[in-house]
Design an enzyme around this catalytic site. Structure first.
Site, mmCIF file in Angstrom:
data_model
loop_
_atom_site.group_PDB
_atom_site.id
_atom_site.type_symbol
_atom_site.label_atom_id
_atom_site.label_comp_id
_atom_site.label_asym_id
_atom_site.label_seq_id
_atom_site.Cartn_x
_atom_site.Cartn_y
_atom_site.Cartn_z
ATOM 1 N N GLU A 256 1.670 1.434 2.924
ATOM 2 C CA GLU A 256 2.381 0.793 1.815
ATOM 3 C C GLU A 256 3.540 -0.024 2.393
ATOM 4 O OE1 GLU A 256 3.841 3.364 -1.279
ATOM 5 O OE2 GLU A 256 4.460 1.671 -2.489
ATOM 6 N N GLU B 8 3.059 8.894 0.116
ATOM 7 C CA GLU B 8 2.171 9.710 -0.710
ATOM 8 C C GLU B 8 0.688 9.495 -0.468
ATOM 9 O OE1 GLU B 8 4.154 7.159 -1.855
ATOM 10 O OE2 GLU B 8 3.142 6.023 -3.428
ATOM 11 N N ASN B 9 0.255 9.096 0.743
ATOM 12 C CA ASN B 9 -1.169 8.900 1.029
ATOM 13 C C ASN B 9 -2.004 10.016 0.419
ATOM 14 O OD1 ASN B 9 -0.207 6.934 3.039
ATOM 15 N ND2 ASN B 9 0.378 8.773 4.144
ATOM 16 N N GLU C 181 6.572 13.058 -3.496
ATOM 17 C CA GLU C 181 5.288 12.607 -2.943
ATOM 18 C C GLU C 181 4.120 13.327 -3.614
ATOM 19 O OE1 GLU C 181 5.788 10.013 -1.417
ATOM 20 O OE2 GLU C 181 7.877 10.340 -0.857
ATOM 21 N N GLU D 232 7.116 4.209 -9.033
ATOM 22 C CA GLU D 232 8.314 4.742 -8.388
ATOM 23 C C GLU D 232 9.372 5.232 -9.377
ATOM 24 O OE1 GLU D 232 8.172 5.700 -5.582
ATOM 25 O OE2 GLU D 232 6.636 4.482 -4.615
HETATM 26 N N1 B3K Z 1 5.810 4.908 -1.667
HETATM 27 C C1 B3K Z 1 6.573 5.133 -0.477
HETATM 28 C C2 B3K Z 1 7.435 3.978 -0.079
HETATM 29 C C3 B3K Z 1 6.777 2.964 0.763
HETATM 30 C C4 B3K Z 1 7.798 1.960 1.272
HETATM 31 C C5 B3K Z 1 7.176 0.806 1.922
HETATM 32 N N2 B3K Z 1 8.141 -0.068 2.536
HETATM 33 C C6 B3K Z 1 7.437 6.325 -0.579
HETATM 34 C C7 B3K Z 1 7.725 6.810 -1.933
HETATM 35 O O1 B3K Z 1 8.363 6.181 -2.736
HETATM 36 O O2 B3K Z 1 7.296 7.882 -2.248
HETATM 37 ZN ZN ZN Z 2 7.723 7.094 -4.432
#
Ligand code: B3K
Ligand code: ZN
Length: 881
Positions: A125, A268-269, A302, A324
């Protein structure tokens, strides 16, 4: 590095993808210097798109082979651009086989596939997947993934990817393989792999439904004594999401992996969350109460993304707050519920308000201001901001404030019922909330489209004869870059009325009995009057209870009214707020007095109010700590038209010194009353006590005598946990007493603990006694490196952001240092460099002598080329008019 000029991407230009991907089969031959990636995708033309061109993204990868439907494509049959691969006029059904090469060990950007401490990790991401293979790397392309990993078994004994492990075995040459299959469709940004030498704590956990899942926390050897809290937090998160939102873990296996080189907190993969070690590793010896709270929040965050982000994802990156803002709100509620008590909740809320004022309000008023759902960006990584995250969470919270918890839950249920498996927009979430509750939330859309912090002004009128109390609210919102003449927001204003005895009065608004002591006013117009009836005495209004909206509230409170609220408000957030208002008014006067060379004085009334809270044992220690923390220098600066950082620092230090001198005996008494003997526990009660005790210590050490210094030294030496040890060391450093021996022994004790070494750098960088020469000396320390983001942040970011009186040295040396390191970092890691670049956002507001030097430093960065898109965007916007 960019070669052409940065391009702005607009939300209004969104077009659907030309092809949809069904399956992705990835094969990795992992070698740090030269990794081969074989990618087999099946795709078909998207009926919603007019185009028959396949557009794949790719960056920093070398194309080795390309086949379409079994046939090799000749160079004339495709177009290789700087960051795209286009196959014009492709057939309706396509299987592509793409082979590429990349070099993980030279990838210092920590985006895509990279090496940290000899092992492989990924971060995709927002747009890192294109650094691994050619792919339509956009969140609205969701597909099923199968991943084959091959690597040397001795160096990389653990091979992980998303979903379930379906096969593993040995290969020749000492290599082995593992095959993973993710049963759920996902966008490419959720892809992950890890090939590493790691160990894990694991546990089988039974879901409410009775299904058993495998939970694992993977860390480097030597850190297994620091995984308990992360594991506990994961189990708590799983349970909480089942109970509060009826959302179950959808996989049989859920993994957390900790890595020391990471650009942000965690990622959060799907099924394979990758975390910055900072948000995994903890035991009492190395982690503070704040670290523990951070781990709980980030593990929760996450995990909660699994539904809000992964199952339902974003159509495009402009919708980032859809996942988010919502997920921050969910982790905030989780942390609050874990504490459980109403006062504990309030303390978490106060922390959130402080973060907004410290970071989001300045962003909303500066050159990078953008709506929660931005309209444009140059580099999406620059938009993982406090606005998208924290203001986004406030926007979600307002739905709950307007609809109630049940109504909010109904909206969530409808959102999942409608959109599970889809890539959607912020509007879809708002529509689900509105439809599930049968209300019109169209005006509420402005919270997504208009940037800037609204200012709400209140005027009140009490009519004793009529026994009515009127409150007239008006709202305005300042212009922000590219946006003027904003329209009124839909603002929930929670309000209560206090009688002379300090109790809440019963409420009837516009003729309707409220039935509670807080009413939520639906404030939707530019100006609106609300009438309370049957008000038997002139009340003191408690407006914006629990910080019911992310706005600035203006009301002409008298000192007497604020003192009344500070003593009695049943809403702890507004009780705290009254104290902050009392302090802020004085800090602004003191700052002006410093600038004018006038004598400084602090009134007894203020001290007495602080004393009363400090010694009030009926209040939680954590609340008392919050009440005694003065507004930060940054927050004070935001209240001034022209910022003089030295005057602010002097004024605030004067207030701290005066409070310390006046409250000496009480501070010592509370220090002793809040000791936490016995084994360390990170629970909120104990942490609150430590917080108050250590705040008392900090005050006692503002101008310490031998007894105070002895107290701090004693705490430092005897401390049974990092919270107390670090607090004592910080107090010693800030006191101006010679702390060099303590700093050295702290370093010697913890030199093997990277996260503690970060603290060691950070506490020195943020101390007002640390000047630029000292920071430069610290940069020469063998443990310092710009390449590790945590380390770079600990020293550089703390100096530039948390040590304003030194950073803003009159000669501009701090700014030159900043410019030098934005440029240096940009060559290593543009995302981290761009964060540092943000330190100068508010430069135009400073006194002229500083402003011109800041402008020169910005120009210096702008002239240094070539810059990454990340830094170019931040600097360009700062310099734009
Ligand atoms: N989704 C990721 C953030 C990714 C940032 C990329 N530059 C972490 C989070 O918000 O859980
Ligand atoms: Zn997040």
């Amino acid at each position: 590095m960019r070669t052409d000029s940065p391009q702005t991407i607009f939300r209004k230009d969104y077009t659907p993808p030309s092809y949809l991907v069904h399956t992705v089969e990835l094969g990795f031959d992992l070698d740090p210097a030269r990794t081969i990636v074989a990618n087999r995708v099946t795709m078909s033309r998207n009926p919603d798109s007019a185009s028959a061109d396949i557009v794949l993204h790719g960056e920093e990868i070398e194309l080795v082979a390309l086949r379409m439907n079994g046939k090799a494509l000749r160079p004339g049959q495709y177009l290789l651009g700087a960051s795209t691969l286009t196959i014009p006029k492709a057939p309706a059904e396509v299987t592509l086989e793409i082979e590429t090469l990349c070099s993980p060990e030279t990838n210092t950007t920590l985006s895509g596939l990279y090496v940290s401490n000899g092992s492989f990790y990924t971060q995709c991401e927002a747009e890192g997947f294109r650094r691994i293979t050619y792919f339509p790397d956009r969140p609205d392309v969701m597909a099923k993934y199968t991943v084959m990993l091959r690597a040397d078994k001795r160096r990389f004994p653990v091979l992980l990817s998303n979903g379930n492990l379906v096969e593993r075995g040995e290969l020749d040459d000492g290599r082995h393989y593992a095959k993973w299959e993710d049963p759920f469709k996902k966008p490419s940004y959720l892809f992950a792999l890890v090939a590493a030498r790691l160990v894990c704590q694991e546990e089988t956990y039974t879901l409410k439904s009775g299904r058993e899942v495998l939970l694992q926390v993977w860390v480097e050897e030597g850190n297994l004594d620091k995984t308990d809290y992360a594991m506990q937090s994961l189990k708590n998160s799983i349970r909480w999401d089942e109970e509060r939102f009826g959302l179950e873990l959808d996989l049989d296996r859920f993994m957390i992996v900790a890595v020391g080189d990471f650009n942000m907190g965690a990622m959060e993969n799907k099924g394979l969350n990758i975390f910055n070690t900072k948000f995994v590793l903890a035991n009492p010896r190395v982690a503070t109460d704040i670290d523990y709270a951070g781990i709980e929040a980030v593990v929760g965050h996450e995990y909660f993304h699994n539904w809000t982000g992964n199952r339902v994802t974003c159509r495009d990156w402009f919708q980032l707050s859809l996942k988010e803002g919502l997920t921050v709100f969910r982790d905030q509620e989780f942390s609050a519920d874990m504490i459980g008590t109403a006062s504990g909740r309030a303390v978490t809320r106060i922390d959130q308000v402080r973060t907004l004022r410290q970071a989001q309000f300045p962003e909303d008023a500066g050159p990078m201001a953008h709506p929660v759902r931005p309209d444009s960006f140059v580099e999406i990584n620059n938009f993982y901001t406090v606005t998208v995250y924290e203001k986004g969470a406030e926007v979600v919270r307002m739905y709950q404030t307007l609809l109630g918890r049940e109504g909010f839950r109904k909206g969530m249920d409808l959102y999942f019922a409608r959109h599970d498996g889809q890539a959607v927009q912020c509007d879809d979430f708002r529509n689900a909330m509105a439809d599930a509750n049968g209300i019109d939330l169209s005006q509420f859309e402005r919270w997504y489209s208009q940037a800037g912090t609204p200012v709400v002004s209140a005027v009140t009128r009490y009519d004793a004869a009529d026994e009515t109390y009127e409150i007239t609210l008006s709202q305005r919102c300042p212009d922000t870059p590219g946006q003027s003449d904003k329209l009124p927001f839909h603002i929930p204003v929670a309000i209560g009325l206090l009688g002379a005895d300090g109790n809440d009065l019963p409420l009837a608004v516009n003729g309707k009995v409220v039935g509670a002591t807080t009413a939520v006013l639906d404030f939707t117009e530019a100006e609106q009057t609300f009438r309370f009836t049957n008000v038997h005495e002139k009340p003191v209004p408690s407006i914006l209870r629990d910080f019911s909206a992310p706005v600035v509230l203006e009301y002409g409170y008298t000192d007497e009214e604020l003192l009344h609220l500070f003593r009695h408000d049943s809403d702890p957030v507004n009780r705290w707020e009254a104290g902050q208002r009392l302090a802020m008014a004085r800090l602004l006067k003191l700052t002006a007095a410093v600038a004018d060379g006038a004598t400084l004085a602090l009134d007894d009334t203020f001290i007495a109010a602080q004393r009363a809270v400090l010694v009030d044992a009926s209040l939680d220690a954590a609340f008392r700590e919050q009440a005694l923390i003065l507004p930060s220098e940054t927050i004070i600066a935001e209240h001034m038209d022209v910022v003089d950082p030295q005057a602010i620092h002097t004024a605030r230090q004067f207030m701290r010194r005066t409070m310390a001198a006046e409250l000496g005996p009480e501070l010592l008494e509370q220090y002793e009353a809040n000791l936490t003997p016995g084994p360390y526990s990170p629970d909120a009660q104990s942490a609150g006590k430590r917080g108050l005790k250590n705040l008392c210590l900090a005050y006692l050490m503002v101008a310490p005598g031998p007894a105070e210094i002895k107290l701090a030294r004693n705490q430092f030496e005897k401390a049974g946990n990092m919270t107390d040890r670090a607090a004592a060391l910080v107090a010693l450093i800030h006191s101006g007493a010679d702390a060099s021996g303590h700093l050295q022994s702290f370093y010697d004790d913890f030199s093997g603990e990277a996260l503690v070494v970060d603290k060691w750098f950070a506490m020195q960088a943020a101390a007002p006694g640390t000047d630029l020469a000292a920071v430069r000396a610290l940069m020469l320390h063998p443990a310092f490196t710009l390449k590790n983001p945590n380390r770079a942040r600990s020293l550089l970011f703390n100096f530039c952001n948390a040590n304003p009186s030194r950073f803003h040295a009159a000669d501009g040396s701090g700014y030159a240092f900043w410019a030098e390191h934005v440029i240096a970092l940009d060559a290593i890691n543009p995302q981290v460099a761009a964060r540092l670049a943000r330190s100068m956002d508010r430069w135009r507001r400073y006194v002229p002598e500083l402003r011109s030097r800041m402008g020169a430093a910005l120009e210096r960065v702008a002239a240094a080329g070539p810059l990454s898109n990340d830094v170019a965007e931040v600097i360009g916007k700062a310099l734009a008019n």
